[in-house]
Design an enzyme around this catalytic site. Structure first.
Site, PDB file in Angstrom:
ATOM      1  N   ASN A 102      -9.786  -1.016  -3.303  1.00  0.00           N
ATOM      2  CA  ASN A 102      -8.403  -0.743  -2.906  1.00  0.00           C
ATOM      3  C   ASN A 102      -7.470  -1.327  -3.972  1.00  0.00           C
ATOM      4  O   ASN A 102      -7.425  -2.542  -4.152  1.00  0.00           O
ATOM      5  CB  ASN A 102      -8.169  -1.401  -1.536  1.00  0.00           C
ATOM      6  CG  ASN A 102      -6.759  -1.220  -1.008  1.00  0.00           C
ATOM      7  OD1 ASN A 102      -5.855  -0.845  -1.745  1.00  0.00           O
ATOM      8  ND2 ASN A 102      -6.566  -1.509   0.265  1.00  0.00           N
ATOM      9  N   HIS A 109      -4.035   6.959   0.581  1.00  0.00           N
ATOM     10  CA  HIS A 109      -4.145   5.616   0.020  1.00  0.00           C
ATOM     11  C   HIS A 109      -5.586   5.160   0.234  1.00  0.00           C
ATOM     12  O   HIS A 109      -6.138   5.301   1.317  1.00  0.00           O
ATOM     13  CB  HIS A 109      -3.165   4.668   0.722  1.00  0.00           C
ATOM     14  CG  HIS A 109      -3.475   3.226   0.514  1.00  0.00           C
ATOM     15  ND1 HIS A 109      -3.655   2.688  -0.740  1.00  0.00           N
ATOM     16  CD2 HIS A 109      -3.670   2.203   1.386  1.00  0.00           C
ATOM     17  CE1 HIS A 109      -3.938   1.399  -0.617  1.00  0.00           C
ATOM     18  NE2 HIS A 109      -3.956   1.078   0.660  1.00  0.00           N
ATOM     19  N   CYS A 125       0.822  -1.227   0.000  1.00  0.00           N
ATOM     20  CA  CYS A 125       0.000   0.000   0.000  1.00  0.00           C
ATOM     21  C   CYS A 125       0.847   1.265   0.000  1.00  0.00           C
ATOM     22  O   CYS A 125       0.417   2.314  -0.465  1.00  0.00           O
ATOM     23  CB  CYS A 125      -0.916   0.018   1.213  1.00  0.00           C
ATOM     24  SG  CYS A 125      -1.785  -1.525   1.431  1.00  0.00           S
TER      25      CYS A 125
HETATM   26  O1  UT7 Z   1      -4.669  -1.366   2.026  1.00  0.00           O
HETATM   27  C1  UT7 Z   1      -4.324  -2.288   3.013  1.00  0.00           C
HETATM   28  C2  UT7 Z   1      -4.648  -1.784   4.330  1.00  0.00           C
HETATM   29  N1  UT7 Z   1      -5.897  -2.366   4.759  1.00  0.00           N
HETATM   30  C3  UT7 Z   1      -6.706  -1.701   5.530  1.00  0.00           C
HETATM   31  O2  UT7 Z   1      -6.454  -0.572   5.853  1.00  0.00           O
HETATM   32  C4  UT7 Z   1      -7.931  -2.413   6.031  1.00  0.00           C
HETATM   33  C5  UT7 Z   1      -8.293  -1.977   7.406  1.00  0.00           C
HETATM   34  N2  UT7 Z   1      -9.407  -2.690   7.944  1.00  0.00           N
HETATM   35  C6  UT7 Z   1     -10.675  -2.547   7.491  1.00  0.00           C
HETATM   36  O3  UT7 Z   1     -10.887  -1.805   6.567  1.00  0.00           O
HETATM   37  C7  UT7 Z   1     -11.793  -3.286   8.170  1.00  0.00           C
HETATM   38  O4  UT7 Z   1     -11.269  -3.957   9.309  1.00  0.00           O
HETATM   39  C8  UT7 Z   1     -12.517  -4.303   7.247  1.00  0.00           C
HETATM   40  C9  UT7 Z   1     -13.344  -3.557   6.226  1.00  0.00           C
HETATM   41  C10 UT7 Z   1     -11.507  -5.192   6.530  1.00  0.00           C
HETATM   42  C11 UT7 Z   1     -13.432  -5.209   8.048  1.00  0.00           C
HETATM   43  O5  UT7 Z   1     -14.370  -4.433   8.752  1.00  0.00           O
HETATM   44  P1  UT7 Z   1     -14.601  -4.683  10.308  1.00  0.00           P
HETATM   45  O6  UT7 Z   1     -15.612  -3.743  10.708  1.00  0.00           O
HETATM   46  O7  UT7 Z   1     -13.273  -4.616  10.986  1.00  0.00           O
HETATM   47  O8  UT7 Z   1     -15.201  -6.158  10.332  1.00  0.00           O
HETATM   48  P2  UT7 Z   1     -14.634  -7.478  11.009  1.00  0.00           P
HETATM   49  O9  UT7 Z   1     -13.472  -8.012  10.263  1.00  0.00           O
HETATM   50  O10 UT7 Z   1     -14.466  -7.224  12.479  1.00  0.00           O
HETATM   51  O11 UT7 Z   1     -15.851  -8.448  10.810  1.00  0.00           O
HETATM   52  C12 UT7 Z   1     -17.138  -8.209  11.408  1.00  0.00           C
HETATM   53  C13 UT7 Z   1     -18.113  -9.264  10.940  1.00  0.00           C
HETATM   54  C14 UT7 Z   1     -17.600 -10.684  11.114  1.00  0.00           C
HETATM   55  O12 UT7 Z   1     -18.701 -11.496  11.463  1.00  0.00           O
HETATM   56  P3  UT7 Z   1     -18.985 -11.902  12.990  1.00  0.00           P
HETATM   57  O13 UT7 Z   1     -17.759 -12.635  13.433  1.00  0.00           O
HETATM   58  O14 UT7 Z   1     -19.172 -10.606  13.711  1.00  0.00           O
HETATM   59  O15 UT7 Z   1     -20.210 -12.735  12.879  1.00  0.00           O
HETATM   60  C15 UT7 Z   1     -17.120 -11.065   9.735  1.00  0.00           C
HETATM   61  O16 UT7 Z   1     -17.148 -12.454   9.506  1.00  0.00           O
HETATM   62  O17 UT7 Z   1     -18.372  -9.120   9.536  1.00  0.00           O
HETATM   63  C16 UT7 Z   1     -18.129 -10.369   8.867  1.00  0.00           C
HETATM   64  N3  UT7 Z   1     -17.623 -10.080   7.523  1.00  0.00           N
HETATM   65  C17 UT7 Z   1     -18.429  -9.912   6.456  1.00  0.00           C
HETATM   66  N4  UT7 Z   1     -19.767  -9.974   6.313  1.00  0.00           N
HETATM   67  C18 UT7 Z   1     -20.271  -9.744   5.089  1.00  0.00           C
HETATM   68  C19 UT7 Z   1     -16.339  -9.910   7.122  1.00  0.00           C
HETATM   69  N5  UT7 Z   1     -16.295  -9.644   5.811  1.00  0.00           N
HETATM   70  C20 UT7 Z   1     -17.575  -9.637   5.379  1.00  0.00           C
HETATM   71  C21 UT7 Z   1     -18.161  -9.422   4.117  1.00  0.00           C
HETATM   72  N6  UT7 Z   1     -19.515  -9.478   4.026  1.00  0.00           N
HETATM   73  N7  UT7 Z   1     -17.449  -9.134   3.022  1.00  0.00           N
END
Ligand code: UT7
Length: 352
Positions: free
Chosen positions: A309, A279, A116
């Site tokens: 991204n 980014h 990134c």
């Molecule tokens: O460029 C590289 C740098 N990367 C970043 O900067 C990414 C930084 N992180 C993020 O942007 C966020 O953490 C994400 C967008 C990747 C994820 O969002 P979050 O709010 O942190 O969600 P999470 O990973 O804590 O997941 C919450 C829930 C989980 O379900 P349970 O365990 O609460 O039942 C996941 O399984 O959302 C679920 N989940 C999804 N549901 C529907 C994860 N991905 C998805 C999805 N669709 N695509």
């Protein structure tokens, strides 16, 4: 010492639009979840078997070279940033040189792997070469073809929905005016969490950092045979993984820190920034940083909604689009900053 300016900028966006709803065909996800957590509405995917990271980069490079008003033979160095190269080796630098038909001049080609932060790192490297007078026209290409390496099962949804394909390129040149060009660049890293945003396989680690047992590395070959194992294929371990919340938490701390560092180094203030291009990792991260900087909406450029991204290519694609839309003008103070895998992060300030 010379100053470095962006003399030409171009982008290449693949044609195929993949909406959030399109992804529902492969995994349990929803348009609502993706938009709410990331701001992404759609992304682009390159044409399988026809386009590659290199070919997309070459298309962007042609535009950048033309806009710089030079010939490809005037380029005296190539830098290529990507985490999704055509080959494990050699890197895309030499491939783009061949693709553009630039082999006559036999100029150097450097590949950088800063994910990134690739654009900010490459900008800083190019700046050092131009400043010292070693090179006059550096072609810097950033391109990603993520779609070929993602896990399209529900297990991979936390990573897969975020990423898109695309490319951009800049030609970096000596600035003619004293008040034009790159003012400062700042690069950082902390490898503590290297595996938390990574594509670990294939690789030479053989389970070393990760626990051999966990990854079930076989020992049948005394000397090798661990680079790609059948288990990696069977268990879908040939895809990126990310601990999203840890990355998010670090990103919202490091972005403001490294931007402040650039402002302090130049004696400028947040208010002086005419255009901030972060980014494009997550719209929520960009909005958080915008708030911390106290910048109004018209001084921040985001396009993650359309492209997802695109890792190394995200800043230059956004910069190119902002410039094409007339949102970056001569004399504007432009700030770029990135955070991502490594972790690595950085910032740069430039006078357009
Ligand atoms: O460029 C590289 C740098 N990367 C970043 O900067 C990414 C930084 N992180 C993020 O942007 C966020 O953490 C994400 C967008 C990747 C994820 O969002 P979050 O709010 O942190 O969600 P999470 O990973 O804590 O997941 C919450 C829930 C989980 O379900 P349970 O365990 O609460 O039942 C996941 O399984 O959302 C679920 N989940 C999804 N549901 C529907 C994860 N991905 C998805 C999805 N669709 N695509």
């Amino acid at each position: 010492m010379y100053r470095t300016k962006i003399g030409g900028i171009g982008k290449y966006i693949p044609e195929t639009v993949v909406s959030n709803n399109d992804l529902k065909e492969y995994m349990d996800t929803s348009d609502e979840w993706i938009q709410e957590r990331t701001g992404i509405k759609e992304r682009r995917y390159a044409k399988k078997h026809e386009e590659t990271t290199t070919t997309m980069g070459a298309e962007a490079a042609k535009v950048a070279i033309e806009r710089a008003g030079i010939d490809k033979e005037d380029i005296d160095f190539i830098i290529f940033a990507t985490l999704s190269p055509d080959y494990y080796f050699p890197g895309c630098g030499v491939l783009v040189q061949r693709e553009l038909g630039m082999t006559k001049t036999e100029v150097g080609a450097l590949d950088i792997r800063n994910q990134c932060s690739g654009f900010v790192y490459g900008l800083s490297i190019a700046d050092q070469f131009i400043k010292t007078g070693m090179y006059k026209n550096i072609l810097f290409v950033c391109s990603e073809m993520h779609s070929m390496g993602l896990d399209f099962r529900t297990e991979g949804r936390g990573v897969t929905v975020i990423f898109g394909d695309g490319a951009a390129a800049v030609v970096l040149q000596r600035a003619e005016k004293d008040d034009q060009g790159i003012l400062t660049t700042h690069l950082h890293s902390d490898g503590t969490h290297a595996e938390e945003l990574a594509m670990i396989n294939p690789g030479s680690h053989g389970g070393h950092h990760l626990g051999k047992e966990k990854f079930g590395f076989p020992d049948e070959n005394k000397f090798g045979g661990l680079f790609v194992t059948q288990k990696m294929v069977d268990d879908h371990m040939l895809a990126p993984n990310m601990t999203g919340q840890l990355v998010f938490k670090n990103a919202v701390t490091k972005f403001p820190e490294v931007i402040k560092e650039a402002l302090d180094a130049t004696g400028l203030k947040g208010d002086d920034i005419d255009m901030f291009i972060p980014h494009q990792a997550n719209l929520r991260i960009s909005q958080f940083v915008q708030k911390r900087l106290g910048l109004p909406d018209d001084k921040v450029y985001n396009n993650i909604q359309k492209y997802g991204n695109t890792t190394a290519a995200s800043i230059p694609i956004a910069m190119c689009e902002a410039w094409e839309e007339g949102k970056i003008k001569d004399g504007d103070l432009v700030c770029v900053a990135a955070f991502g895998s490594g972790f690595t992060w950085g910032s740069a300030l430039m006078r357009w």
